[in-house]
Design an enzyme around this catalytic site. Structure first.
Site, PDB file in Angstrom:
ATOM      1  N   ASN A  13     -37.015  30.418  25.842  1.00  0.00           N
ATOM      2  CA  ASN A  13     -38.310  31.084  25.676  1.00  0.00           C
ATOM      3  C   ASN A  13     -38.886  31.298  27.067  1.00  0.00           C
ATOM      4  O   ASN A  13     -39.365  30.351  27.688  1.00  0.00           O
ATOM      5  CB  ASN A  13     -39.230  30.198  24.820  1.00  0.00           C
ATOM      6  CG  ASN A  13     -40.651  30.736  24.760  1.00  0.00           C
ATOM      7  OD1 ASN A  13     -40.900  31.906  25.079  1.00  0.00           O
ATOM      8  ND2 ASN A  13     -41.590  29.889  24.357  1.00  0.00           N
ATOM      9  N   TRP A  14     -38.821  32.532  27.518  1.00  0.00           N
ATOM     10  CA  TRP A  14     -39.244  32.819  28.903  1.00  0.00           C
ATOM     11  C   TRP A  14     -40.747  32.879  29.080  1.00  0.00           C
ATOM     12  O   TRP A  14     -41.239  32.939  30.198  1.00  0.00           O
ATOM     13  CB  TRP A  14     -38.634  34.149  29.356  1.00  0.00           C
ATOM     14  CG  TRP A  14     -37.184  34.071  29.709  1.00  0.00           C
ATOM     15  CD1 TRP A  14     -36.426  32.934  29.817  1.00  0.00           C
ATOM     16  CD2 TRP A  14     -36.311  35.163  30.007  1.00  0.00           C
ATOM     17  NE1 TRP A  14     -35.140  33.259  30.168  1.00  0.00           N
ATOM     18  CE2 TRP A  14     -35.043  34.625  30.297  1.00  0.00           C
ATOM     19  CE3 TRP A  14     -36.477  36.538  30.058  1.00  0.00           C
ATOM     20  CZ2 TRP A  14     -33.944  35.418  30.635  1.00  0.00           C
ATOM     21  CZ3 TRP A  14     -35.389  37.342  30.392  1.00  0.00           C
ATOM     22  CH2 TRP A  14     -34.141  36.786  30.677  1.00  0.00           C
ATOM     23  N   LYS A  15     -41.484  32.966  27.978  1.00  0.00           N
ATOM     24  CA  LYS A  15     -42.946  33.118  28.065  1.00  0.00           C
ATOM     25  C   LYS A  15     -43.261  34.347  28.931  1.00  0.00           C
ATOM     26  O   LYS A  15     -42.494  35.308  28.909  1.00  0.00           O
ATOM     27  CB  LYS A  15     -43.578  31.821  28.572  1.00  0.00           C
ATOM     28  CG  LYS A  15     -43.056  30.610  27.769  1.00  0.00           C
ATOM     29  CD  LYS A  15     -43.783  29.341  27.985  1.00  0.00           C
ATOM     30  CE  LYS A  15     -43.153  28.249  27.138  1.00  0.00           C
ATOM     31  NZ  LYS A  15     -43.855  26.988  27.197  1.00  0.00           N
ATOM     32  N   HIS A  98     -45.930  29.937  18.095  1.00  0.00           N
ATOM     33  CA  HIS A  98     -45.788  29.037  19.239  1.00  0.00           C
ATOM     34  C   HIS A  98     -47.152  28.401  19.528  1.00  0.00           C
ATOM     35  O   HIS A  98     -48.186  29.044  19.377  1.00  0.00           O
ATOM     36  CB  HIS A  98     -45.274  29.804  20.460  1.00  0.00           C
ATOM     37  CG  HIS A  98     -44.897  28.890  21.585  1.00  0.00           C
ATOM     38  ND1 HIS A  98     -45.837  28.353  22.431  1.00  0.00           N
ATOM     39  CD2 HIS A  98     -43.700  28.388  21.976  1.00  0.00           C
ATOM     40  CE1 HIS A  98     -45.222  27.553  23.295  1.00  0.00           C
ATOM     41  NE2 HIS A  98     -43.924  27.560  23.043  1.00  0.00           N
ATOM     42  N   GLU A 100     -48.714  27.864  22.144  1.00  0.00           N
ATOM     43  CA  GLU A 100     -49.558  28.583  23.104  1.00  0.00           C
ATOM     44  C   GLU A 100     -50.300  29.732  22.412  1.00  0.00           C
ATOM     45  O   GLU A 100     -51.430  30.046  22.763  1.00  0.00           O
ATOM     46  CB  GLU A 100     -48.706  29.076  24.289  1.00  0.00           C
ATOM     47  CG  GLU A 100     -48.344  27.915  25.209  1.00  0.00           C
ATOM     48  CD  GLU A 100     -47.027  28.065  25.945  1.00  0.00           C
ATOM     49  OE1 GLU A 100     -46.497  29.182  26.027  1.00  0.00           O
ATOM     50  OE2 GLU A 100     -46.525  27.037  26.452  1.00  0.00           O
ATOM     51  N   GLU A 170     -41.957  21.563  17.893  1.00  0.00           N
ATOM     52  CA  GLU A 170     -42.351  21.470  19.297  1.00  0.00           C
ATOM     53  C   GLU A 170     -43.651  20.669  19.398  1.00  0.00           C
ATOM     54  O   GLU A 170     -44.748  21.240  19.242  1.00  0.00           O
ATOM     55  CB  GLU A 170     -42.570  22.859  19.891  1.00  0.00           C
ATOM     56  CG  GLU A 170     -41.326  23.710  19.929  1.00  0.00           C
ATOM     57  CD  GLU A 170     -41.379  24.741  21.058  1.00  0.00           C
ATOM     58  OE1 GLU A 170     -40.440  24.757  21.868  1.00  0.00           O
ATOM     59  OE2 GLU A 170     -42.361  25.492  21.140  1.00  0.00           O
ATOM     60  N   GLY A 176     -43.851  21.626  28.368  1.00  0.00           N
ATOM     61  CA  GLY A 176     -44.174  21.851  29.777  1.00  0.00           C
ATOM     62  C   GLY A 176     -44.720  20.628  30.492  1.00  0.00           C
ATOM     63  O   GLY A 176     -45.280  20.745  31.583  1.00  0.00           O
ATOM     64  N   SER A 216     -39.954  20.201  26.852  1.00  0.00           N
ATOM     65  CA  SER A 216     -39.385  19.522  28.024  1.00  0.00           C
ATOM     66  C   SER A 216     -37.900  19.184  27.888  1.00  0.00           C
ATOM     67  O   SER A 216     -37.447  18.142  28.354  1.00  0.00           O
ATOM     68  CB  SER A 216     -40.203  18.267  28.376  1.00  0.00           C
ATOM     69  OG  SER A 216     -41.510  18.637  28.770  1.00  0.00           O
ATOM     70  N   GLY A 237     -38.112  26.132  27.206  1.00  0.00           N
ATOM     71  CA  GLY A 237     -39.023  26.942  28.019  1.00  0.00           C
ATOM     72  C   GLY A 237     -38.621  26.904  29.481  1.00  0.00           C
ATOM     73  O   GLY A 237     -37.745  27.649  29.927  1.00  0.00           O
ATOM     74  N   GLY A 238     -39.224  26.016  30.240  1.00  0.00           N
ATOM     75  CA  GLY A 238     -39.019  25.937  31.690  1.00  0.00           C
ATOM     76  C   GLY A 238     -37.556  25.967  32.119  1.00  0.00           C
ATOM     77  O   GLY A 238     -37.181  26.709  33.038  1.00  0.00           O
TER      78      GLY A 238
HETATM   79  P1  PGA Z   1     -40.747  23.655  27.806  1.00  0.00           P
HETATM   80  O1  PGA Z   1     -41.341  24.707  26.737  1.00  0.00           O
HETATM   81  O2  PGA Z   1     -39.277  23.563  27.578  1.00  0.00           O
HETATM   82  O3  PGA Z   1     -41.102  24.229  29.143  1.00  0.00           O
HETATM   83  O4  PGA Z   1     -41.447  22.355  27.537  1.00  0.00           O
HETATM   84  C1  PGA Z   1     -40.820  24.795  25.448  1.00  0.00           C
HETATM   85  C2  PGA Z   1     -41.534  25.865  24.678  1.00  0.00           C
HETATM   86  O5  PGA Z   1     -42.736  26.085  24.907  1.00  0.00           O
HETATM   87  O6  PGA Z   1     -40.931  26.530  23.818  1.00  0.00           O
END
Ligand code: PGA
Length: 253
Positions: A13-15, A98, A100, A170, A176, A216, A237-238
């Site tokens: 997930n590149w956001k 998600h 966010e 999640e 993050g 994470s 994500g990251g």
């Molecule tokens: P993260 O994000 O791996 O950076 O914790 C995961 C996500 O938001 O899908």
């Protein structure tokens, strides 16, 4: 995207990261690792990069997806992108709900449900995110929150539709933060989610639905988490932003 019956799924997930040029180069760099992997590999990219990535991914097993979709079919919704538009651009799946989006854009389970239904109606794979906040976690409300998210986000779906879903657990406190949930805790929560699905949609849906973990995930902890019996893959994500770490994770499976 054919998720199969619980074949492992690894989705990046590149956001709000990567230009079209960066995205294209990444897809080209990921192709070999995806070809050698037994898992299903997906990238949820920014809307602007979907068409270019889908084009670059054509001769590869990489599935390209979106990070959101409108709940409406079409019409006067300035700034929104419909499921048909995603499909035309070459997306195979979309993330909905998600944390966010829930937090910054006030999306609730009803909207998440409409978005997931909209995707299903055009044959796109929904990846439905659920998870408790730190406050909820510390107050011992994890199960209650997840059961509510599942019941409301998957509301009115048939057992067959639920069987075809990817759900991503999640925990908001793990996203993050560098603080992933422990493999044992992830397993316990996933088993609980599966039991809720069993109770409402029956045994077949419970055994076929794919439940991913996100929050994470890194090259260092991916193995231990994904090895849990009720973990069907990872939403990353990251660690999906760097080719080195994402390929490293994909190559493990
Ligand atoms: P993260 O994000 O791996 O950076 O914790 C995961 C996500 O938001 O899908």
């Amino acid at each position: 995207m054919n998720k199969g019956v619980r074949t492992k799924v690894i989705i990046g997930n590149w956001k709000m990261n990567k230009t079209i040029a960066e995205a294209r180069a990444f897809v080209a760099g990921l192709a070999a690792a995806a070809n050698n992997s037994k898992c299903i590999v997906g990238l949820a990219v920014p809307f602007t990069a979907i068409a270019a990535c889908a084009q670059s991914a054509k001769e590869t097993p990489i599935a390209i997806g979106a990070q959101n979709v409108s709940q409406a079919e079409e019409g006067a919704f300035t700034g929104e992108i419909s499921s048909i538009m995603l499909k035309e651009a070459g997306a195979a799946f979309a993330i909905v709900g998600h944390s966010e989006r829930r937090r910054y854009f006030h999306e609730d389970d009803r909207q998440v449900n409409s978005k997931a239904m909209r995707l299903l109606s055009v044959g796109l794979q929904p990846v439905v995110c659920i998870g408790e906040t730190l406050d909820e976690h510390e107050s011992g409300l994890t199960k209650e929150v997840l059961s509510r998210h599942l019941k409301q986000s998957l509301m009115e779906m048939t057992p067959r539709e639920v069987s075809s879903l990817i759900v991503a657990y999640e925990p908001v406190w793990a996203i993050g933060t560098g603080r992933a949930a422990s493999p044992d805790d992830v397993q316990a929560v996933h088993a609980y989610c599966r039991s809720v699905v069993h109770q409402i949609w029956g045994g077949e849906a419970a055994s076929k639905i794919s439940i991913l973990y996100g929050g994470s995930v890194t090259l260092a902890n991916a193995d231990a988490i994904a090895a849990q019996p009720d973990v069907d893959g990872l939403l990353i994500g990251g660690a999906s932003l760097s080719l080195e770490s994402f390929c490293g994770i994909v190559e493990k499976f």
